[in-house]
Scaffold this active site. Structure first.
Site, PDB file in Angstrom:
ATOM      1  N   SER A  12       0.798  -1.227   0.000  1.00  0.00           N
ATOM      2  CA  SER A  12       0.000   0.000   0.000  1.00  0.00           C
ATOM      3  C   SER A  12       0.830   1.276   0.000  1.00  0.00           C
ATOM      4  CB  SER A  12      -0.924   0.010   1.221  1.00  0.00           C
ATOM      5  OG  SER A  12      -0.156   0.026   2.423  1.00  0.00           O
ATOM      6  N   ALA A  47       9.979   8.410   3.622  1.00  0.00           N
ATOM      7  CA  ALA A  47      10.878   9.140   2.725  1.00  0.00           C
ATOM      8  C   ALA A  47      10.819  10.635   3.023  1.00  0.00           C
ATOM      9  CB  ALA A  47      10.494   8.879   1.269  1.00  0.00           C
ATOM     10  N   GLN A  48      11.975  11.222   3.298  1.00  0.00           N
ATOM     11  CA  GLN A  48      12.005  12.629   3.677  1.00  0.00           C
ATOM     12  C   GLN A  48      12.342  13.538   2.505  1.00  0.00           C
ATOM     13  OE1 GLN A  48      14.922  12.920   6.794  1.00  0.00           O
ATOM     14  NE2 GLN A  48      13.517  12.292   8.386  1.00  0.00           N
ATOM     15  N   GLY A  49      13.404  13.202   1.767  1.00  0.00           N
ATOM     16  CA  GLY A  49      14.026  14.137   0.841  1.00  0.00           C
ATOM     17  C   GLY A  49      13.124  14.665  -0.243  1.00  0.00           C
ATOM     18  N   GLU A 116      20.261  17.107  -4.518  1.00  0.00           N
ATOM     19  CA  GLU A 116      20.795  16.055  -3.655  1.00  0.00           C
ATOM     20  C   GLU A 116      21.989  15.398  -4.317  1.00  0.00           C
ATOM     21  OE1 GLU A 116      17.547  13.486  -2.641  1.00  0.00           O
ATOM     22  OE2 GLU A 116      16.579  14.986  -1.382  1.00  0.00           O
ATOM     23  N   HIS A 244      22.003   4.223   3.525  1.00  0.00           N
ATOM     24  CA  HIS A 244      21.934   5.681   3.570  1.00  0.00           C
ATOM     25  C   HIS A 244      23.090   6.167   4.438  1.00  0.00           C
ATOM     26  CE1 HIS A 244      20.515   9.770   3.946  1.00  0.00           C
ATOM     27  NE2 HIS A 244      19.567   9.507   3.064  1.00  0.00           N
ATOM     28  N   ARG A 292      25.614   8.178  -2.866  1.00  0.00           N
ATOM     29  CA  ARG A 292      25.481   7.565  -1.549  1.00  0.00           C
ATOM     30  C   ARG A 292      26.471   6.434  -1.278  1.00  0.00           C
ATOM     31  NH1 ARG A 292      18.845   7.396  -0.876  1.00  0.00           N
ATOM     32  NH2 ARG A 292      18.605   9.646  -0.648  1.00  0.00           N
ATOM     33  N   HIS A 353      19.101   1.022   3.855  1.00  0.00           N
ATOM     34  CA  HIS A 353      18.082   1.992   3.463  1.00  0.00           C
ATOM     35  C   HIS A 353      17.230   1.559   2.277  1.00  0.00           C
ATOM     36  CE1 HIS A 353      16.223   5.887   2.943  1.00  0.00           C
ATOM     37  NE2 HIS A 353      16.732   6.035   1.730  1.00  0.00           N
ATOM     38  N   ARG A 388      21.216   3.508  -6.414  1.00  0.00           N
ATOM     39  CA  ARG A 388      20.098   4.406  -6.699  1.00  0.00           C
ATOM     40  C   ARG A 388      20.510   5.862  -6.537  1.00  0.00           C
ATOM     41  NH1 ARG A 388      15.978   6.966  -3.563  1.00  0.00           N
ATOM     42  NH2 ARG A 388      16.778   6.003  -1.656  1.00  0.00           N
ATOM     43  N   SER A 393      13.519   6.960  -6.459  1.00  0.00           N
ATOM     44  CA  SER A 393      12.679   5.798  -6.153  1.00  0.00           C
ATOM     45  C   SER A 393      11.196   6.118  -6.209  1.00  0.00           C
ATOM     46  CB  SER A 393      13.038   5.232  -4.778  1.00  0.00           C
ATOM     47  OG  SER A 393      12.967   6.240  -3.788  1.00  0.00           O
TER      48      SER A 393
END
Length: 529
Positions: A12, A47-49, A116, A244, A292, A353, A388, A393
């Site tokens: 979901s 997910a923050q960014g 980023e 991460h 990363r 991550h 990634r 994503s």
């Protein structure tokens, strides 16, 4: 009980809900959205960014985004998949806006874009520092408002149904394996129901919980990947586990660890040792904004060299009010443990991550098993390759959800329900003693993966992990065969399967590439510039 849905969606997050909204109004039948806890407990919500898309055409273009993605993926990425995502990203953003998702904008009405690690331009759309939560919120509201979608919370998918369940021998060489639905544990009856479908989508998210420390929620146990692997589907690139570089170092919280978004480094944050000394100049000319994999290995090395548990991220040189405005949740979280990020360094360390590999799918999101699609983190589209690129994503999930939905809508009329599928045989009971064993085995899986299959690997460590996971596999399968399935033992099975796949595919890759770094086959060590 036997249930019939034309579209069965397992998971979901942004992938599952985007797909659900696309197929729900197609007029092709009933849609079931199955989630193993509540609708909002997903990797998406953590997910923050932000979400990457070319929107500022004055300085940015598709070719730049494609090249950035290929470079970050160490040129293992499937260029066709990269182009599909990048070129369709603006349309996907429009879909999210129409579904009620909000992104921060500047006074002139244009998107407030972040930059980023690994991106050559400012192209990250965001909502403060809780972008994933905002996307989850908007999609949940849209899904709940759609009368064609049946939401089944706290339902746990145990296995997908194939010819194997009809008594036909199925191997990895069997042509034409088909998915007829799934066996799903009902929380009210604690029995396993049979869900028949014409088309099934796997959107179960990530696998971070197989590691001792992860930014993922506890539900990220790799269920979809494990189910498809057991059903003899193709699983690819599992060795590429993204750590991460910066989660909040807080020994009191390991599952999930609190993420310190990469956007904080894009904002101007500087990585330092606890004594204030910078170190990224030793590893990459892009400094704290390197991809990363490079940053995570650099931090890992500095921690080992100096015998420390963390390094630090410094934003004390930035305007305090701007920091609070752009990163309110990070500011509040750090303040809750006594750290004012406008005045003090943030202690950070790497943490499991994101899974770049997963269920191998084509450009339509279809797996090697017919009638079965996979979208989101559980899938391997080829976009991410060896690593990634930040914020790719969420956009991948929305783009591929549309591709999968379009293909399923076109082909679903060729499929019928397979009414020959038998119901699940649920004989057996579970004792308290066995539950204790399951909890202990879950901890052991995390320790094995973190200690032996982490950021820096070796053949010795990988083979040691394989042997220990093999023993756990044998014990757990023996237990599973004689007890009534429950969520905890099913999750343990899946974690062991996923740990095995990561380890085996890491052993098979005889080179250091992207996120897979091994001291037995070093490549460019730490100075890829």
């Amino acid at each position: 009980m036997i249930y019939k849905f034309d579209f069965l969606i397992i998971g979901s997050g942004v992938a599952g809900m985007s797909y659900a909204l696309k197929v729900a109004n197609s007029g092709k039948g009933k849609v079931a959205l199955v989630c193993k806890t509540t609708l909002d407990e997903t990797n998406t919500a953590k997910a923050q960014g932000g979400i990457a898309s070319v929107t500022n055409l004055k300085v940015d273009n598709f070719d730049k985004h494609i090249e950035d993605t290929m470079i970050a993926g160490d040129f293992i990425s499937d260029r066709k998949a990269v182009e599909q995502v990048v070129r369709n990203a603006p349309e996907a953003i429009n879909d999210l806006l129409q579904w009620g998702v909000n992104f921060d904008k500047q006074e002139d009405g244009s998107f407030d874009l972040h930059r980023e690690g690994g991106h050559s331009e400012f192209r990250i759309l965001h909502h403060a520092d809780d972008t994933g939560y905002e996307i989850q919120r908007g999609l949940m509201a849209a899904v709940k408002a759609n009368k064609n979608i049946t939401i089944l919370e706290n339902h746990y998918a145990v296995e997908i149904i194939t010819q194997h369940h009809l008594g036909i021998e199925v191997t990895r060489k069997t042509p034409g394996i088909e998915c007829y639905g799934a066996y799903i544990l009902n929380p009210d009856t604690q029995k396993i129901d049979t869900f028949l479908s014409r088309v099934t989508l796997m959107a179960t998210g990530g696998s971070g919980a197989v590691y001792a420390t992860t930014s993922n929620p506890n539900v990220a146990t790799g269920d979809g990947i494990a189910m498809v692997y057991r059903a003899k589907g193709t699983v690819k690139d599992m060795e590429f586990v993204q750590f991460h570089p910066t989660v909040l170092y807080n020994p009191a919280e390991t599952h999930p660890a609190f993420l310190i978004t990469e956007a904080l480094r894009g904002y101007g944050g500087i990585l330092r040792l606890p004594n204030g000394e910078e170190f990224m100049q030793k590893y990459d000319k892009r400094l704290s904004l390197a991809p990363r994999d490079i940053v995570a290995r650099a931090i890992d090395r500095e921690m080992k060299i100096h015998g420390i548990n963390h390094v630090c991220l410094d934003v004390t040189h930035k305007d305090a009010e701007e920091t609070k405005k752009h990163f309110p949740h990070i500011y509040a979280k750090c303040l809750s443990i006594g750290i004012d990020i406008t005045k003090q360094f943030i202690p950070v360390c790497p943490s499991a991550h994101y899974m770049c590999g997963g269920i191998k799918v084509d450009l339509n999101g279809e797996s090697s098993i017919k009638r079965l699609y996979a979208v989101g983190e559980c899938s391997c589209t080829g976009l991410h390759g060896g690593n990634r690129l930040a914020s790719n994503s969420l956009i991948e999930a929305v783009v591929y959800a549309k591709s999968a939905a379009d293909h399923a809508i076109k082909t679903i009329d060729y499929y019928t329900y397979n009414t020959q599928v038998p119901e699940w045989n649920d004989e057996g009971t579970m004792s308290n003693e066995e539950k204790v064993l399951i909890a202990q085995d879950e901890r052991e899986v995390g320790q094995i993966m973190s200690n032996y299959v982490g950021i820096v690997r070796s053949d010795l460590r990988l083979h040691r992990a394989w042997k220990r996971l093999d023993l756990l596999y044998e014990e757990t399968e023996e237990l599973f065969k004689r007890v009534k399935p429950t969520r905890d033992i099913c999750e343990l099975r899946n974690m062991i399967n996923v740990g095995y796949l990561i380890t085996r595919q890491a052993i098979e890759r005889k080179e250091s590439r992207g996120l897979h770094y091994t001291i037995d086959y070093p490549k460019h060590a730490y100075d890829r510039k």
